[in-house]
Structure formats: structure tokens, C-alpha cells
Design an enzyme around this catalytic site. Structure first.
Site, short mmCIF file in Angstrom:
data_model
loop_
_atom_site.label_atom_id
_atom_site.label_comp_id
_atom_site.label_asym_id
_atom_site.label_seq_id
_atom_site.Cartn_x
_atom_site.Cartn_y
_atom_site.Cartn_z
N LYS A 175 0.73 -1.21 0.15
CA LYS A 175 -0.15 0.13 -0.05
C LYS A 175 1.01 1.32 0.07
O LYS A 175 1.90 1.18 0.52
CB LYS A 175 -1.01 -0.17 1.30
CG LYS A 175 -1.60 -1.20 1.51
CD LYS A 175 -2.77 -1.47 0.29
CE LYS A 175 -3.73 -2.65 0.70
NZ LYS A 175 -4.82 -2.81 -0.18
N HIS A 294 -6.45 -13.47 -7.53
CA HIS A 294 -7.20 -12.35 -7.03
C HIS A 294 -8.70 -12.41 -7.52
O HIS A 294 -9.04 -12.66 -8.71
CB HIS A 294 -6.87 -10.92 -7.07
CG HIS A 294 -7.38 -10.01 -6.15
ND1 HIS A 294 -8.57 -9.44 -6.06
CD2 HIS A 294 -6.92 -9.48 -5.07
CE1 HIS A 294 -8.90 -8.64 -5.36
NE2 HIS A 294 -7.91 -8.32 -4.62
#
Length: 478
Positions: A175, A294
Site C-alpha cells: 500500500k 485475486h
């Protein structure tokens, strides 16, 4: 000349429209071991009987259309048609029914999840006679599942490749997910891996944007992996997202990852598509790459209880199409996921034989006949205080993935990774000693804080962070 309203040129054929249930509702049908079985949650329009609604689903997802056609006489409908063979009301829900449909195996192309979904859910969900429709579960017969290669490697082969046993694996999504340069991105990967994580990860929408092109990211992440491996003596990995705008570009990125010698790549299997995913899975199998999956876009499809496709179906499809990891929700984090439902599809991902269990949302007994399993990935809004619950819920064959729960540590990325590794090791040791993680989890974490200042700092930051919302999707009362 008067208009033609009825055709009599062929004996046995009569043009016109007739109720679906006359042909496709067959409660006397005994299912075959080779049938693909589907459980649909059907909400008919007012005035439409459940038998007609269930038969319409069977018809429109197999051989039927809205009117009788000439060419019905050129084939054997009894051999090829889908059949609604059982209907039951949903307890506590008005005008909702579970309709069970059996499909003959000949309706489906071998080894093609794309064709399977195109047939079963491709057109019928827009049918006007239905207010809502949800595919709750599929029974994939061994006769069909054996036409798929499944995961590139599976759980045991992955453990052997990584030389890591007896505990869940630890990961971290880098992140901020967008905006970092490739070098700073690689630096964050190195710090997390050096601190004790097994994996770092591209987020689902990290592909090849102007601020960080894919090739630069791959190179810097590979450098981070090798540096961390040299310093820790552990095998490390980073999920390099190979998802791209074309299959050709996706395969080029996977090939470059292989040339770099990294252990794992990644794909967004719903936005990328099942055809692309199966192609990438086969490439990974042939070239020794693990494949992380994902599930970006899944909640658009699976979150609403009365319409869409349940994730347990998407999980089964992924196991057939191919993937070594797939995101599964956390139960305790920020994303949707009721405990019993989550454990139901986690078993469908990992186990070889899963018994029918309606209390966990499993409508059919599923036999995978030795198809390799998929590791569930718990990710989304989790931190060190969740570690006991995650270890207890998911067990050893899982990846516990802390993004903000690593990079949000007040002392930096590496201490965040240390905190997670210490918390995990403490929970695994306590479990192995016979302690109850569900009941004693907080005490176990607090005790570990006494000898790990990194963990103590993390516990202080996130001591009051909870995501307590009622799940939208829950198990039906049975």
C-alpha cells in the site's frame, strides 16, 4: 391468401407456445452420476408458479426457447434437455424457492469453465418471468472434473517448493496500491519480506500504469526477493500481477517473471476471464510458477442473497480453471463473509471430498477425485489482534495477508512484518500446546508482547479497531 397460423407439414409438430413445465419439470427424474447438478434460488414474478419458474430456468439454460421450433424434431430432447427435478421453498423467505436442475454432461465442452458458465448462467438471468435468480451451488461430477487440469501445483507441492510447513503463510499487499514508483514499491517489498513475511503482493489493480510500468516493477520486486532471501535464509515471493488487456500481453508478463526466477505470479480471474485464467494456469504448471488468484469483481456477482452467483460456485470454477491461491474473505476483517458459509467454500477449495452440509451452504456432496487443492487467502482489514481467530478459523493451509496491518505499523514496514510473524508464531505454538485460540487469543497475544516491542506497538495502534457489521449473505434456516 390467409396468414399461416399453424403448420401441419410434419406429423407430431405443432407450432405455438406451451408451458415450460410440460417438458422441463420432471419430478420423477432420478439424477445420474454424470449429471451436472445446479441449485438455483428462484424468485418468480407474481402469478408464476414455482414449477413453471424452475422449468423455465432448466429450459433457458439448456435446450429450450420461448416457442416450439421445427428443429426439435431433429434431435433427442430427452437426451439433451436440462430438467428441474426438485423444488423446495426457502424457510423464512416469501416467494423464494430452491430449484434443482440436472444437466446432461453432453451439453458441455470438456475442460472449459467458460462454456459451462455460458450454458448455465449465460442467458437465463435476464428472464422476465423471474424477479431474481441466484446460482447457489453446482455438483461437478468426476466425469467432468477429470477433463480439467485444475491448480498448477496444489497445496503440498507449494509447501515443498517453499520448504514451509506446520503454519499458515504470511503475506502483505503493498500500500498505497497505486502511485508508488517501481523502486519505492520494491523497497517496501524488501522491508516486509526481510521482517519475516513469506509473500508480498501486487494489489488487484496494479497492472502497468504510467507511474509504474510492469517490467520495472517486476525487476525491482525480484531484487527485493533475492536480497531478503539471502539475509533470512527463507524462500520468499511476491505476487507479480500478470493481468493485462490481452492474453498475449499477460503471457508475455508471465514469461518475464519466469526469466527472473521468481516463484509466483498473479491473475485477476474474474475481470481477466476464465479462458485467460486457464491458459495462464497451464503455463504456470509447465514452467514451475505458482499462481495466486485475486477475485476482484466477485461481490458484484455474489454479494446479494437473492440474485447472482454464490462465491462457492466461483470457487469451484476457479479450482477447475486453475489457481494455487484464491482470496476467500476473512470472517473477522472488513470484507463480507459469514463464518459457516466461508468455511463451507474453504473446504470446497482445499479438500478432496466434501459432504453435503446445508448448515454451511453446501448443497451437494462434491468429489474432486484427487484434483489438487487451492489455498484460501484471508485478506482485508485484518491486524495482529485478529491472528488467533484467523489461525483457528483457517488452519495451517492458508495465507493470512496483512496490508495496512503491516505497512500501518507506527515504526515502519519491517517492524510491522515482525509483529505479524511474532503473533503468528505465538498462536501456532499455543495451538500446538493445546490451548484454545478462540477463548485465550487475547492473552496469547499480550504474553507475546512482553518480548516483542514491535508486536506491542502494533497491538496498541489497533486495539480498538473492529469491523462489526451484519453480513448480507447468511445461511438459510434448515
Amino acid at each position: 391468401m390467409s396468414p399461416q397460423t399453424e403448420t401441419k407439414a410434419s406429423v407430431g409438430f405443432k407450432a405455438g407456445v406451451k408451458d415450460y413445465k410440460l417438458t422441463y419439470y420432471t419430478p420423477e427424474y432420478e439424477t445420474k452420476d454424470t449429471d451436472i447438478l445446479a441449485a438455483f434460488r428462484v424468485t418468480p414474478q407474481p402469478g408464476v408458479p414455482p414449477e413453471e419458474a424452475g422449468a423455465a430456468v432448466a429450459a433457458e439454460s439448456s435446450t429450450g426457447t420461448w416457442t416450439t421450433v421445427w428443429t426439435d424434431g431433429l434431435t433427442s430432447l430427452d437426451r439433451y434437455k436440462g430438467r428441474c427435478y426438485h423444488i423446495e421453498p426457502v424457510p423464512g423467505e416469501e416467494d423464494q424457492y430452491i430449484c434443482y436442475v440436472a444437466y446432461p454432461l453432453d451439453l458441455f465442452e470438456e475442460g472449459s469453465v467458460t462454456n459451462m458458465f455460458t450454458s448455465i448462467v449465460g442467458n437465463v438471468f435476464g428472464f422476465k418471468a423471474l424477479r431474481a435468480l441466484r446460482l447457489e451451488d453446482l455438483r461437478i461430477p468426476p466425469t467432468y472434473s477429470k477433463t480439467f487440469q485444475g491448480p498448477p501445483h496444489g497445496i503440498q507441492v507449494e509447501r515443498d517448493k517453499l520448504n514451509k510447513y506446520g503454519r499458515p503463510l504470511l503475506g502483505c499487499t503493498i500500500k498505497p496500491k497505486l502511485g508508488l514508483s517501481a523502486k519505492n514499491y520494491g523497497r517496501a517489498c524488501y522491508e516486509c519480506l526481510r521482517g519475516g513475511l513469506d509473500f508480498t503482493k501486487d494489489d488487484e489493480n496494479v497492472n502497468s500504469q504510467p507511474f509504474m510500468r510492469w517490467r520495472d516493477r517486476f525487476v525491482f520486486c525480484a531484487e527485493a526477493i533475492y536480497k531478503a532471501q539471502a539475509e533470512t535464509g527463507e524462500i520468499k515471493g511476491h505476487y507479480l500481477n500478470a493481468t493485462a488487456g490481452t492474453c498475449e500481453e499477460m503471457m508475455k508478463r508471465a514469461a518475464f517473471a519466469r526469466e527472473l526466477g521468481v516463484p509466483i505470479v498473479m491473475h485477476d480471474y474474474l475481470t481477466g476471464g476464465f479462458t485467460a485464467n486457464t491458459s495462464l494456469s497451464m503455463y504456470c504448471r509447465d514452467n514451475g510458477l505458482l499462481l495466486h488468484i485475486h477475485r476482484a469483481m466477485h461481490a458484484v456477482i455474489d454479494r446479494q442473497k437473492n440474485h447472482g452467483i454464490h462465491f462457492r460456485v466461483l470457487a469451484k470454477a476457479l479450482r477447475m480453471s486453475g489457481g494455487d491461491h484464491v482470496h476467500s474473505g476473512t470472517v473477522v476483517g472488513k470484507l463480507e463473509g459469514e463464518r459457516e458459509i466461508t468455511l463451507g467454500f474453504v473446504d470446497l477449495l482445499r479438500d478432496d471430498f466434501i459432504e453435503k452440509d446445508r448448515s454451511r451452504g453446501v448443497f451437494f456432496t462434491q468429489d474432486w477425485v484427487s484434483m489438487p487443492g487451492v489455498i484460501p487467502v484471508a485478506s482485508g482489514g485484518i491486524h495482529v489482534w485478529h491472528m488467533p481467530a484467523l489461525t483457528e478459523i483457517f488452519g495451517d493451509d492458508s495465507v493470512l495477508q496483512f496490508g495496512g496491518g503491516t505497512l500501518g505499523h507506527p515504526w515502519g514496514n519491517a517492524p510491522g512484518a515482525v509483529a505479524n510473524r511474532v503473533a503468528l508464531e505465538a498462536c501456532v505454538q499455543a495451538r500446538n500446546e493445546g490451548r484454545d485460540l478462540a477463548r485465550e487469543g487475547n492473552e496469547i497475544i499480550k504474553a507475546a508482547c512482553k518480548w516483542s516491542p514491535e508486536l506491542a506497538a502494533a497491538c496498541e495502534v489497533w486495539k480498538a479497531i473492529k469491523f462489526e457489521f451484519e453480513p448480507v449473505d447468511t445461511v438459510d434456516k434448515v
